[in-house]
Design a protein around this motif. Structure first.
Motif, PDB file in Angstrom:
ATOM      1  N   ARG A 227     -11.694   5.719  98.265  1.00  0.00           N
ATOM      2  CA  ARG A 227     -11.407   4.744  97.216  1.00  0.00           C
ATOM      3  C   ARG A 227     -10.725   3.529  97.813  1.00  0.00           C
ATOM      4  O   ARG A 227     -10.158   3.591  98.905  1.00  0.00           O
TER       5      ARG A 227
ATOM      6  N   ASP B 277      -8.181   4.389 101.099  1.00  0.00           N
ATOM      7  CA  ASP B 277      -7.852   5.798 101.353  1.00  0.00           C
ATOM      8  C   ASP B 277      -9.019   6.439 102.087  1.00  0.00           C
ATOM      9  O   ASP B 277     -10.161   6.348 101.629  1.00  0.00           O
TER      10      ASP B 277
ATOM     11  N   HIS C 202      -8.565   9.766 102.863  1.00  0.00           N
ATOM     12  CA  HIS C 202      -8.469  10.976 102.070  1.00  0.00           C
ATOM     13  C   HIS C 202      -7.282  10.812 101.138  1.00  0.00           C
ATOM     14  O   HIS C 202      -6.459   9.919 101.315  1.00  0.00           O
TER      15      HIS C 202
ATOM     16  N   LYS D 144      -3.441   8.755 101.356  1.00  0.00           N
ATOM     17  CA  LYS D 144      -2.931   8.128 102.580  1.00  0.00           C
ATOM     18  C   LYS D 144      -3.591   6.767 102.698  1.00  0.00           C
ATOM     19  O   LYS D 144      -4.674   6.638 103.244  1.00  0.00           O
ATOM     20  N   SER D 145      -2.914   5.769 102.161  1.00  0.00           N
ATOM     21  CA  SER D 145      -3.507   4.434 102.091  1.00  0.00           C
ATOM     22  C   SER D 145      -3.201   3.612 103.330  1.00  0.00           C
ATOM     23  O   SER D 145      -2.066   3.607 103.812  1.00  0.00           O
TER      24      SER D 145
END
Lengths: 114, 110
Positions: free
Chosen positions: B31, B92, B94, B97-98
């Motif tokens: 995302r 992200d 996953h 974790k941006s």
């Protein structure tokens, strides 16, 4: 609507001291994230917790530790502070279980190390 | 390692003009987010883009996502002074974790 609460909002410490930053997520949010933003920099991911367990780890120094408590609030503990730790520290929360990964950021804690 | 690049880094616009901010990222992502930040303030979530071809609009801002090109755009229509701020995209790889881009500092002049 309730937002993410961070305390304190401002903190001044001397080198080699310790600091504890607190974060209270939005009610019913199960995930907490910590970010560090230096002056003129983009936010850097430090660490996250989901349901009180560490979920992901980013560029968090070994001098820092964090945890999420049974009431879902989180604390970031910083030891042996260095001048370079001066930054804005943001906490964000989301509701991962509900499939909502949008992160809602708190107002931040401005840490100044002298 | 995921890299997120925004351009331009600085943008000075006249009121009433249109412009686009670009966000490129290096690996497949779950995302993409757009945030606004005023000086010394927190980050305000503007858009969350989840799928290829996603387009979202809010007021004078419109964001789109092309996952095949690994590119998102934030389009500003008829800029007004109140839009002056720093805009970040974040990606992200996953959940949660941006990685943020460097930010685009937008100044809208009368």
């Amino acid at each position: 609507a309730a937002g993410v609460i961070q305390s304190p909002r401002h903190l001044i410490k001397e080198k080699r001291e310790t600091a504890t930053l607190k974060c209270y997520p939005i009610p019913r949010h199960d995930t907490v994230y910590w970010y560090q933003q230096g002056p003129g920099q983009d936010p850097q991911f430090l660490i996250s917790f989901y349901e009180k367990m560490q979920s992901d780890k980013g560029s968090i120094p070994d001098r820092f530790s964090a945890q999420q408590f049974s009431d879902y609030h989180s604390e970031l503990n910083m030891s042996s502070l260095e001048l370079g730790d001066s930054a804005l520290y943001f906490c964000a929360s989301s509701s991962r279980l509900a499939g909502d990964y949008e992160q809602y950021f708190g107002p931040g804690t401005r840490l100044t190390v002298t | 390692e995921l890299k997120v690049e925004q351009n331009p880094l600085f943008l000075s616009m006249q009121e009433g003009k249109n412009y686009t901010i670009y966000c490129n990222y290096s690996t497949t992502s779950d995302r993409l987010y757009w945030y606004r930040q005023d000086p010394g303030k927190s980050l305000e979530s503007l858009f969350v883009l989840l799928s290829n071809g996603a387009v979202k609009q809010e007021g004078r801002l419109m964001a789109s996502l092309d996952t095949k090109a690994r590119l998102s755009t934030l389009h500003i229509t008829a800029a007004v002074h109140d839009l002056s701020a720093t805009y970040f995209c974040a990606v992200d790889i996953h959940a949660g974790k941006s990685t943020f881009g460097d930010g685009t500092t937008l100044t809208v002049k009368p």
